[in-house]
Design an enzyme around this catalytic site. Structure first.
Site, PDB file in Angstrom:
ATOM      1  N   CYS A 171       1.877   2.783  -7.831  1.00 44.04           N
ATOM      2  CA  CYS A 171       0.710   1.912  -8.043  1.00 44.04           C
ATOM      3  C   CYS A 171      -0.513   2.465  -7.312  1.00 44.04           C
ATOM      4  O   CYS A 171      -0.665   2.297  -6.103  1.00 44.04           O
ATOM      5  CB  CYS A 171       1.040   0.497  -7.551  1.00 44.04           C
ATOM      6  SG  CYS A 171      -0.340  -0.637  -7.740  1.00 44.04           S
ATOM      7  N   CYS A 175      -2.717  -0.195  -5.699  1.00 46.93           N
ATOM      8  CA  CYS A 175      -2.190  -0.756  -4.446  1.00 46.93           C
ATOM      9  C   CYS A 175      -2.299   0.244  -3.299  1.00 46.93           C
ATOM     10  O   CYS A 175      -2.646  -0.130  -2.174  1.00 46.93           O
ATOM     11  CB  CYS A 175      -0.712  -1.129  -4.590  1.00 46.93           C
ATOM     12  SG  CYS A 175      -0.247  -1.849  -6.166  1.00 46.93           S
ATOM     13  N   ASP A 176      -1.978   1.507  -3.550  1.00 50.81           N
ATOM     14  CA  ASP A 176      -1.781   2.459  -2.451  1.00 50.81           C
ATOM     15  C   ASP A 176      -2.812   3.585  -2.371  1.00 50.81           C
ATOM     16  O   ASP A 176      -2.802   4.356  -1.402  1.00 50.81           O
ATOM     17  CB  ASP A 176      -0.376   3.099  -2.580  1.00 50.81           C
ATOM     18  CG  ASP A 176       0.723   2.053  -2.517  1.00 50.81           C
ATOM     19  OD1 ASP A 176       0.522   1.039  -1.828  1.00 50.81           O
ATOM     20  OD2 ASP A 176       1.766   2.239  -3.164  1.00 50.81           O
TER      21      ASP A 176
END
Ligand code: FAD
Ligand code: NAP
Length: 313
Positions: free
Chosen positions: A133, A136-137
């Site tokens: 992701c 997200c990261d």
């Protein structure tokens, strides 16, 4: 006693939220269940620019807007992982880890999840450089070099997102042409921060005792083993259906997707399936929303037919 509804929608992604909107607007009592936050895969998407009405919108923002629509006519939202559906005559008992709920009709909208590539280092460095992701990261890799594995829409779109953060994004693909949409390919090839390694099969994600340091791959043209240094490895090698809870119902294809007709009906009366979890060609937000509208209307017709049959007895 399990709490009873006209319709239980399992999954609150774009498909499930649209089904809940249509069913509740038809005056049915609706429970929408999700094992996490509403929004589904849209929460893992940076920018959506192929959903009509918005030139471009952040995935989570579109999720918020859909949730406001979905719940405006009284549909309830509940947290819980659905583990199975038990058929009890016309009623269906939904077993979740938060308790049981029952309904005459069910709409399955559980979508899909990312596949693992299944190579050494993938699990070992999960959360220590290996990610599925970018939204997200990605921020962990500001001004660092990252590798993206895959050649589909997800790999290229999320790779492009990563170019805004990382110093360099190297896409490693197992063939010599991408599967991604042409518009994404054009943008990727024009992006100075994006590099490509073709005909390459990644065999190992390398790291030290703390974090990822790179990947090893086989150059399929020469058979040579080579390495690329990277602080992060983003894996986008496809998706698989979220259908483990529905294996007993006899509604899955051999590959695990749910088979439906054009009305989104499965082979079990009163059980419908929509969105990515369904056997279909095009898995998009627009198609999940379209499926949701159809199923929301079909459950109304199904429940009316039951009432008419009961009245006739
Ligand atoms: P999902 O969005 O997958 O939602 C399913 C929901 O079901 C999830 O919230 C999940 O938590 C829940 N769930 C699953 N199992 C259970 C269970 N057992 N019990 C309870 N709840 C459960 N499409 C576009 O049109 N444009 C894009 O730009 C785009 N970008 C994308 C980027 C990425 C990285 C990815 C992976 C996909 C992208 N897509 C895009 C595809 C799009 O996100 C999906 O087609 C769409 O989200 C499918 O919607 P859905 O409602 O079927 O399922
Ligand atoms: P996908 O389309 O299935 O692509 C997976 C990619 O990974 C392919 O390029 C495939 O190579 C490669 N691959 C598969 N297994 C591999 C392995 N073991 N090793 C190395 N590479 C491997 O999956 P996706 O890109 O995640 O997309 C999933 C769905 O979401 C699609 O329907 C897509 O259209 C949709 N989506 C849409 C958007 C958008 O509309 N903007 C964005 C993201 C996703 P091959 O090409 O050789 O098969």
């Amino acid at each position: 006693m399990a709490k009873s509804y006209d319709v239980i929608v399992i999954g609150a992604g774009p498909g499930g939220m649209t089904a809940a909107l249509y069913a509740s607007r038809a005056n049915l009592s609706v429970l929408m269940l999700d094992r996490g936050i509403y929004g589904g895969q849209m929460n893992n998407t940076a920018e959506v620019e192929n959903y009509p009405g918005f030139k471009s919108i952040l995935g989570p923002e579109l999720g918020e807007k859909m949730y406001a629509s979905a719940t405006q006519f009284g549909a309830e939202y509940g947290y819980g992982t659905v583990n199975s559906i038990e058929l009890q005559g016309e009623m269906k008992l939904v077993h979740t880890d938060e308790g049981d709920f029952e309904a005459r009709s069910i709409i399955i909208a559980t979508g899909s999840e990312h596949k693992k590539i299944g190579i050494p280092g993938e699990d070992e460095f999960g959360g220590r450089g290996v990610s599925y992701c970018a939204v997200c990261d990605g921020a962990f890799f500001k001004n660092k070099e990252v590798v993206v594995i895959g050649g589909g829409d997800s790999a290229i779109e999320e790779g492009l997102y990563l170019t805004q953060l990382a110093s360099k994004v190297t896409v490693i693909h197992r063939r010599d042409e991408l599967r991604a949409q042409k518009i994404l390919q054009d943008r990727a090839f024009a992006n100075d921060k994006m590099d490509f390694i073709w005909n390459a099969q990644v065999t190992t994600i390398e790291g030290d005792d703390k974090k990822v340091t790179g990947v090893t791959y086989i150059d399929k043209a020469t058979g040579e083993t080579k390495e690329v240094a990277a602080s992060g490895v983003f894996i986008y090698v496809g998706i698989e259906p979220m259908t483990s809870a529905f294996g007993d119902l006899g509604i899955l294809t051999d590959a695990g997707w749910i088979k439906t007709d054009d009305h989104m009906a499965t082979s079990v009366p009163g059980i419908y399936a929509i969105g990515d979890v369904r056997e279909k060609d095009l898995r998009q937000i627009t198609t999940a929303v379209g499926d949701g509208g159809i199923a929301g209307q079909e459950v109304f017709k199904y429940l009316q037919s039951i009432l008419l049959a009961l009245a006739a007895v």
